[in-house]
Structure formats: structure tokens, C-alpha cells
Design a protein around this motif. Structure first.
Motif, PDB file in Angstrom:
ATOM      1  N   MET A 175       0.850  -1.189   0.000  1.00 35.17           N
ATOM      2  CA  MET A 175       0.000   0.000   0.000  1.00 35.17           C
ATOM      3  C   MET A 175       0.880   1.231   0.000  1.00 35.17           C
ATOM      4  SD  MET A 175      -2.911   1.131   2.765  1.00 35.17           S
ATOM      5  CE  MET A 175      -3.828   2.648   2.538  1.00 35.17           C
ATOM      6  N   GLU A 176       0.499   2.241  -0.766  1.00 28.20           N
ATOM      7  CA  GLU A 176       1.248   3.485  -0.796  1.00 28.20           C
ATOM      8  C   GLU A 176       0.304   4.631  -1.111  1.00 28.20           C
ATOM      9  OE1 GLU A 176       3.436   3.969  -4.851  1.00 28.20           O
ATOM     10  OE2 GLU A 176       3.794   1.916  -4.163  1.00 28.20           O
ATOM     11  N   GLY A 177       0.746   5.832  -0.741  1.00 26.77           N
ATOM     12  CA  GLY A 177      -0.085   6.990  -0.989  1.00 26.77           C
ATOM     13  C   GLY A 177       0.462   8.225  -0.308  1.00 26.77           C
ATOM     14  N   LEU A 178      -0.219   9.342  -0.525  1.00 22.18           N
ATOM     15  CA  LEU A 178       0.210  10.639  -0.008  1.00 22.18           C
ATOM     16  C   LEU A 178      -0.403  10.875   1.366  1.00 22.18           C
ATOM     17  CD1 LEU A 178       1.917  13.072  -1.052  1.00 22.18           C
ATOM     18  CD2 LEU A 178      -0.252  14.139  -1.714  1.00 22.18           C
ATOM     19  N   LEU A 179       0.456  11.216   2.323  1.00 26.25           N
ATOM     20  CA  LEU A 179       0.004  11.538   3.676  1.00 26.25           C
ATOM     21  C   LEU A 179       0.684  12.811   4.142  1.00 26.25           C
ATOM     22  CD1 LEU A 179       0.160   8.037   5.440  1.00 26.25           C
ATOM     23  CD2 LEU A 179      -1.915   9.287   4.823  1.00 26.25           C
ATOM     24  N   ASN A 180       0.014  13.511   5.032  1.00 29.03           N
ATOM     25  CA  ASN A 180       0.608  14.685   5.664  1.00 29.03           C
ATOM     26  C   ASN A 180       1.396  14.225   6.875  1.00 29.03           C
ATOM     27  OD1 ASN A 180       0.912  17.395   5.294  1.00 29.03           O
ATOM     28  ND2 ASN A 180      -1.260  17.891   5.574  1.00 29.03           N
ATOM     29  N   LYS A 181       2.667  14.602   6.983  1.00 26.74           N
ATOM     30  CA  LYS A 181       3.512  14.188   8.109  1.00 26.74           C
ATOM     31  C   LYS A 181       3.968  15.415   8.873  1.00 26.74           C
ATOM     32  CE  LYS A 181       7.773  11.718   9.300  1.00 26.74           C
ATOM     33  NZ  LYS A 181       8.404  12.829  10.019  1.00 26.74           N
ATOM     34  N   TYR A 182       3.835  15.333  10.209  1.00 27.44           N
ATOM     35  CA  TYR A 182       4.314  16.438  11.049  1.00 27.44           C
ATOM     36  C   TYR A 182       5.831  16.319  11.158  1.00 27.44           C
ATOM     37  CZ  TYR A 182       4.617  19.800  14.864  1.00 27.44           C
ATOM     38  OH  TYR A 182       4.921  20.885  15.636  1.00 27.44           O
ATOM     39  N   LYS A 186      -1.440  12.443   8.848  1.00 29.08           N
ATOM     40  CA  LYS A 186      -2.796  12.937   8.631  1.00 29.08           C
ATOM     41  C   LYS A 186      -3.258  12.491   7.248  1.00 29.08           C
ATOM     42  CE  LYS A 186      -3.762  17.026  10.173  1.00 29.08           C
ATOM     43  NZ  LYS A 186      -3.880  18.496  10.325  1.00 29.08           N
ATOM     44  N   GLY A 187      -4.399  11.806   7.204  1.00 31.88           N
ATOM     45  CA  GLY A 187      -4.970  11.382   5.942  1.00 31.88           C
ATOM     46  C   GLY A 187      -5.735  12.503   5.262  1.00 31.88           C
ATOM     47  N   ILE A 188      -6.110  12.272   4.000  1.00 27.30           N
ATOM     48  CA  ILE A 188      -6.846  13.285   3.251  1.00 27.30           C
ATOM     49  C   ILE A 188      -8.245  13.477   3.848  1.00 27.30           C
ATOM     50  CG2 ILE A 188      -7.782  13.865   0.970  1.00 27.30           C
ATOM     51  CD1 ILE A 188      -5.501  12.222  -0.238  1.00 27.30           C
ATOM     52  N   ASN A 189      -8.841  12.374   4.308  1.00 27.11           N
ATOM     53  CA  ASN A 189     -10.162  12.439   4.926  1.00 27.11           C
ATOM     54  C   ASN A 189     -10.284  11.297   5.935  1.00 27.11           C
ATOM     55  OD1 ASN A 189     -10.739  10.081   3.353  1.00 27.11           O
ATOM     56  ND2 ASN A 189     -11.287  11.427   1.627  1.00 27.11           N
ATOM     57  N   THR A 190     -11.440  11.196   6.561  1.00 23.42           N
ATOM     58  CA  THR A 190     -11.655  10.174   7.592  1.00 23.42           C
ATOM     59  C   THR A 190     -11.547   8.764   7.016  1.00 23.42           C
ATOM     60  OG1 THR A 190     -13.155  11.689   8.730  1.00 23.42           O
ATOM     61  CG2 THR A 190     -13.239   9.381   9.380  1.00 23.42           C
ATOM     62  N   LYS A 191     -12.121   8.561   5.846  1.00 27.91           N
ATOM     63  CA  LYS A 191     -12.093   7.234   5.224  1.00 27.91           C
ATOM     64  C   LYS A 191     -10.660   6.818   4.911  1.00 27.91           C
ATOM     65  CE  LYS A 191     -14.056   4.632   1.351  1.00 27.91           C
ATOM     66  NZ  LYS A 191     -14.931   4.693   0.148  1.00 27.91           N
ATOM     67  N   GLU A 192      -9.861   7.758   4.399  1.00 29.76           N
ATOM     68  CA  GLU A 192      -8.466   7.460   4.068  1.00 29.76           C
ATOM     69  C   GLU A 192      -7.671   7.108   5.323  1.00 29.76           C
ATOM     70  OE1 GLU A 192      -5.246   7.208   1.235  1.00 29.76           O
ATOM     71  OE2 GLU A 192      -7.423   7.337   1.011  1.00 29.76           O
TER      72      GLU A 192
END
Length: 668
Positions: free
Chosen positions: A1-8, A76-82
Motif C-alpha cells: 500500500m502506498e499513498g500521499l500523507l501529511n507528516k508532522y 494525517k490522511g486526506i479524509n476520515t475514510k483514508e
């Protein structure tokens, strides 16, 4: 699995978008600055073995990955589902690789260029190297914190690392001893200073992480098997036991020796209980709420600094201010707050209606004990402790419960033919084991030819910001006239938000079965979902086992309203707030034995009533030390504990003289 996430990233840069790749085969979570950089060296990576993935309370998109090496990714995901998709996938991978390593299996590493090569680089960098003598460095005389001298390579490549960790452990022990030796409320700094507690917790966590990393490296190199449980329970000498800390800290409790000779439970046998001496209990089922825990926050922080995720709390001495002012043995009796609903079960004419009545009683049996909004903990019973009580239910209430009309009219006035007659239901409970903590209890009503026997093993665990209590064991209800036995369990209880205002909920899947009739019910206590949803939800489904037909479905809240939907389309709503609660009857304190719950805990209870936590802690400590002394005495003499009312049979405990068919007098 891969994808874009917001990282602090850090305080200066804040949140940054990064491309994350999770390799389920190797168990690695890596991230890159951009998607097109995937073929390059990752900006960072963690192994998911032993990682804890948890959603954040701050919003519906943020979650964290806490790796076994102590590194934490705030994402942080793009939305709750993600977010939920990533959490589910990460947890699945983490669980698989944790179990794989715990069982001694070798981790499967797919990409040599990334994970294995980086691991080899770390090991190479950690190995001692030969350095040219630096004359300037010899001018500095280290008086303390001297690192161990480098040694040539031996058969153990991690020997020097072990020595560094060992010396760091010594310093940590010394630090903890110094902090513990400080007075509790001394100005300007005391033993419960927040910064000192944070320092103590950080040093302990750091050393735990170092040892876990070392064990993982040894396992990767095949030099030692990796025991995940052992790595979590290591360095006990750093934090010390909470029990030891409590002896130094007046805010918890201090060790006091019991005045006079110690009396063991077996030296105080209990005679027959005279239920005619019992009086209606002046206590209800509600108690003054605990409120917020701000004034006790430093104590809780100190407690949390010594706990680990998943840690068994059986042997942990918890702060006295969270206690409920009654024993667990008495709390189990709360399931009979509606005794008329229980006693009507044997009177019903057919198996289906009896099974439905069992479900109704079961689902309405929990709210009375949990009417407060704040979670509190009952006293842990002392081995040999007992509790006795009873209920008297007028027969006219039984008649009303069964929808029967047993009334006659005299000159137009309605009179109840059985207004003065009562049915008695009695209760006996005993703490039959200390480790593990097992409570056994027994109800019987000779007139209705029904009894119920149970033995429950309580196992509590720490889950970060909540505490869970699993009630392990079975309850068996027997209807002698019908030859039916109903077997079921008890749901787990959870205390949430323990750093603010703790609140309680239940969560579990319970089955209620009757082997003779073939009826079975599946009951689910739903915990509150992280995002949205209601609290205290319950659902149930009753089936006939051989046909599979659904007879009834239940939806609602166990402390509010529940709707029963039947196969013929009819419905029935039960509101627990409308059901009358009957108080139990208990003998006065002066007539109780030394080891009956209320008399045994009376000094702790009285101190808590007036808010004197320190005095309550002192008395609680006396009882606990007496119990330990009794355990030591029995161990030295090789004598088992002689239980009074119950005996062990296979995996459970049974009442010594259960009610027999046709016996209208009973044994209690």
C-alpha cells in the motif's frame, strides 16, 4: 500500500506532504519526499513489528505510528475514510510481524537495498573502531559518566553496546532513587514535580527502547531469539513497582504494619447466616461522582510513567481516590436490582418465553451498578472475604410481572390475596483466590426452584488513555423444575479518558445458551466508535439452534431504552429507568464477621466518605499487607487456602451445597 500523507515534521516546518510506502512482506513503512523519489533512499523508515497505530483525538484525519524503537510518526490522511484505511492496513501488518517475531520466526525482508543494507550500516557504525590517539582528549578528566573502554571484537559483536546500556541503566536507577527520595510537597521542587516525573518517564522509556532495538538487532543477526514480551517487561529495576513507590509517597499510600497479631481468614470461620437479621440497605445504587481528576493529575502521571501498553494491572496498586467505596463482591450483587424480573423466569410456561425472559433480565441487569457518569473502581476483594445479602419480593409483584390477576373484590374494593407473602432471594459471594483474582458468587430462591452459580477471574489491562477489565469465566443459571441450564458470560468494562473525567462503557460479544431447549442468543455490547456514534449501545439476536430461525432482535442502549422486535412483526420497548429498583437487605455491621466486605473495608470507606484519601490509603495498605503475609504463611507451611462456601471443580468454582429439586428451605 502506498499513498500521499501529511507528516508532522517539526515545530518550524509543521505539516509536510510525504509519499508513504508500506511493504507488507517486509513489514517496513518508508516515506519519500515525492512519489517520483521512490527508487531513491527513503527519507525515513520504521519497522512495524511491535508498532502501535492509534487515531488521534484532535480531529478525524490524524493518527500516529509509534514504532518499537521509540520513533513516532504523526500522520494525517486526506479524509476520515483514508485515515481508517491506513490504520486498518498498518495494524494488520503490525500484528502479523509482531506475532511472527514473537514466535521466533525470521522477518521476511524483500528489499535488500533498503532495510537490510541500512541495518548492516547501523551495525557497522555501532561496532568499535580503531582510532588514532588524541592527546588533547586525554587532558579531560571525566569524574562521572565514564563510558566503558572500547574492546576488540569478540564472539559477541554487541558486547560494547550491552555495556553502554548497562551503565545507562545504572545512572537511570540512581536518578529514580534521587527523585523518589525527595519530599512530596517540598518547595520549590518536590517528588511529584511534573518536570521530574517527565524526566523519570522519559529515561525509562528511552532505556526500554534501546533494549528493544538491541534485541531486534540480535534477532536479525541470528545471535539470539527475540522475545517481544521480555523486552516490554525489562528494566523493572528502573521504574520500580508501583507498590514500592506507594510506600514512599503519601499521596498514594504508605506502608504501615498491621497493629496487633495478624488474623488470617481461615482463622475466622463463618457460621450459618441468619437472613432474618438483615435490614433494608440504606445505600442506593448511586454514589457521589468523582468529578475531574485535575487535583490528582500528578499522581496519575506518576502512575502512567510506570505502565506499559497491554500491561496486566492485577498486581498494580492504584490510587485510593478512584475507589468506589465498596467491594467487587458487593458490586456483583447489583445484577439483582430487579429481582422480580429474575424470579418470574421459572413461572413462564414454555422454553421460548423463558429464554426471552432470561435475555430481558440480563440486558437490564447492568445499569443499576453504573448509574454514575464517572468510572470508578471497586475494592479488590481480599482472599477469604465474603459478602451476604438478600432481597424480598412480594408475590403480588410476581403476579404483576407474569400478568396474572390474583385479586378478589370485596364490596367493590380490590384486595391482593398474597399482599403479605414474600419470596426471598439470597446471595453469597467469596474471594476464593488472590493470584489470579477469582470471585465466586451464588444466588438461590428455594420457592422458585432456581439458583445461579458463577466464578469470575478479573484481568485488567492498561491501554494508554484507558483501562480495560476483562471478566473471564461463566455464569450458570439452573431452573430445577424444568431441568434447564442457561450459561453465559459477562462483558468487559472500560474506563476511558483517565486523565480528564473518566467515563465507563462496556464492550464484548456474549452468548447465552440453553443446551436442553436449543435456544441461543448472541449479545453484543458496542464500544463507542472514535468518530461519531452513540455510547452504551447493545444489540442481541435470539435463535432456535436446530432451525436457525430468528425469534427476536434487540437494539438500544443498556442504560436507557431497548426495543425488542419479534418474528411476527410485534415490538416491545423496555426503558430501564421505568423499572423499579429494589434495595438489597444486609445485616448490620455489628453482626457481620471480620472478613465480611463491609466490616473488613469499613475504615477505608469511612475515610473516603469524608475525603481523607491519605487515611484511606493507610487502612487499605494494612489490609493488603495482611493478605501478603497470609500468602507467605501458606507458602511456607505448604497449606492451600481453605475456602468457606465454594470448592474448585475443573476450571471453575462451585457452591458447596447448591439447591436440590424439591428443597423449599434452601442451604443459605
Amino acid at each position: 500500500m502506498e499513498g500521499l500523507l501529511n507528516k508532522y515534521t517539526n515545530v518550524m516546518k509543521g505539516w509536510q506532504f510525504r509519499w508513504f510506502v508500506m511493504d507488507t512482506e517486509s513489514g517496513m513503512l518508508e516515506y519519500f519526499e515525492k512519489e517520483e523519489h521512490k527508487k531513491q533512499r527513503p527519507r525515513g523508515y520504521v519497522h512495524l513489528s511491535g508498532a502501535v497505530i492509534s487515531p488521534s483525538d484532535e480531529d478525524s484525519q490524524t493518527f500516529s505510528v509509534s514504532a518499537a524503537n521509540g520513533e513516532i510518526y504523526r500522520l494525517k490522511g486526506i479524509n476520515t475514510k483514508e485515515r481508517q484505511l491506513w490504520i486498518d492496513r498498518l495494524r494488520t501488518a503490525a500484528e502479523f510481524h509482531t506475532n511472527h517475531m514473537t514466535s521466533g520466526g525470521q522477518p521476511s525482508v524483500r528489499r535488500e537495498s533498503r532495510s537490510s543494507s541500512l541495518l548492516k550500516t547501523i551495525i557497522t557504525d555501532a561496532a568499535p573502531t580503531k582510532r588514532k590517539p588524541d592527546t588533547a582528549s586525554h587532558d579531560v578528566q571525566l569524574k562521572a559518566h565514564k563510558a566503558p573502554a572500547p574492546r576488540p571484537h569478540t564472539l559477541d559483536p554487541f558486547r560494547e553496546v550491552k555495556e553502554y546500556i548497562s551503565e545507562a541503566n545504572d545512572y537511570a536507577v540512581h536518578l529514580v532513587e534521587k527523585i523518589d527520595s525527595l519530599p512530596v510537597t517540598e518547595e520549590p521542587i518536590g517528588g511529584l514535580d511534573k518536570d521530574l516525573l517527565l524526566l523519570k518517564a522519559t529515561s525509562t522509556a528511552t532505556l526500554n527502547s534501546l533494549e528493544q532495538c538491541l534485541k531486534m538487532l540480535q534477532h536479525q543477526q541470528g545471535s539470539a531469539p527475540y522475545d517481544w514480551h521480555d523486552s516490554f517487561t525489562s528494566h523493572r529495576q528502573i521504574s520500580g513497582s508501583i507498590d514500592d513507590q506507594s510506600s514512599r509517597n503519601g499521596s498514594f499510600s504508605s506502608m504501615t504494619s498491621a497493629p496487633g497479631p495478624i488474623i488470617f481468614p481461615e482463622e475466622r470461620p463463618e457460621g450459618p447466616i441468619n437472613h432474618e437479621d438483615e435490614e433494608e440497605d440504606d445505600k442506593g445504587y448511586t454514589e457521589e461522582d468523582l468529578g475531574g481528576v485535575e487535583e490528582h493529575k500528578t499522581i496519575i502521571l506518576h502512575l502512567l510513567s510506570q505502565l506499559k501498553l497491554g500491561m496486566d494491572l492485577t498486581k498494580v496498586v492504584l490510587p485510593t481516590f478512584i475507589l468506589e467505596r465498596r467491594s467487587l463482591l458487593e458490586m456483583f450483587a447489583d445484577c439483582m436490582a430487579h429481582p422480580d424480573m429474575f424470579l418470574k423466569i421459572p413461572d413462564l410456561p414454555d422454553p421460548e418465553s423463558r429464554m426471552l425472559a432470561v435475555i430481558e433480565w440480563y440486558l437490564t441487569s447492568f445499569h443499576a451498578a453504573r448509574q454514575g457518569s464517572v468510572a470508578k473502581k471497586p475494592y479488590n476483594p481480599i482472599i477469604g472475604e465474603t459478602f451476604h445479602c438478600s432481597w424480598r419480593v412480594p408475590k403480588r409483584m410476581q403476579n404483576q410481572s407474569n400478568n396474572s390477576q390474583n385479586e378478589s373484590s370485596v364490596d367493590g374494593v380490590q384486595l391482593s390475596a398474597s399482599a403479605e407473602e414474600e419470596v426471598q432471594l439470597v446471595y453469597c459471594a467469596e474471594q476464593v483466590s488472590h493470584h489470579p483474582p477469582i470471585s465466586a458468587f451464588y444466588f438461590e430462591c428455594p420457592e422458585k426452584q432456581v439458583y445461579m452459580n458463577a466464578s469470575i477471574y478479573t484481568k485488567s489491562r492498561f491501554y494508554g488513555m484507558s483501562i480495560g477489565a476483562n471478566l473471564i469465566g461463566k455464569v450458570s443459571m439452573t431452573l430445577l423444575e424444568h431441568g434447564e441450564e442457561y450459561v453465559f458470560g459477562m462483558p468487559s468494562a472500560y474506563a476511558r479518558s483517565i486523565l480528564t473525567v473518566p467515563w465507563a462503557e462496556m464492550g464484548d460479544k456474549i452468548s447465552i445458551t440453553c443446551a436442553k431447549t436449543g435456544y441461543t442468543a448472541a449479545v453484543t455490547f458496542h464500544t463507542k466508535p472514535f468518530y461519531g456514534g452513540k455510547v452504551h449501545r447493545v444489540s442481541a439476536e435470539l435463535k432456535k439452534e436446530n432451525s436457525g430461525d430468528v425469534i427476536c432482535r434487540v437494539q438500544g442502549e443498556w442504560n436507557n431504552q431497548m426495543e425488542f422486535s419479534f418474528a411476527d412483526g410485534s415490538k416491545k420497548v423496555i426503558d430501564v429507568k421505568d423499572i423499579p429498583i429494589r434495595k438489597k437487605r444486609v445485616r448490620p455491621m455489628k453482626l457481620q464477621g471480620d472478613f465480611e466486605s463491609r466490616r473488613l473495608w469499613q475504615h477505608v470507606t469511612n475515610a473516603l466518605k469524608v475525603g481523607d484519601v491519605n487515611t484511606a490509603s493507610e487502612h487499605k495498605k494494612v489490609l493488603e499487607e495482611r493478605q501478603r503475609e497470609g500468602e507467605r504463611h501458606r507458602k511456607e507451611t505448604g497449606t492451600p487456602f481453605p475456602s468457606k462456601f465454594f470448592h474448585k471443580l475443573e476450571d471453575g468454582w462451585l457452591f458447596n451445597t447448591p439447591l436440590q429439586k424439591g428443597d423449599l428451605q434452601g442451604t443459605l
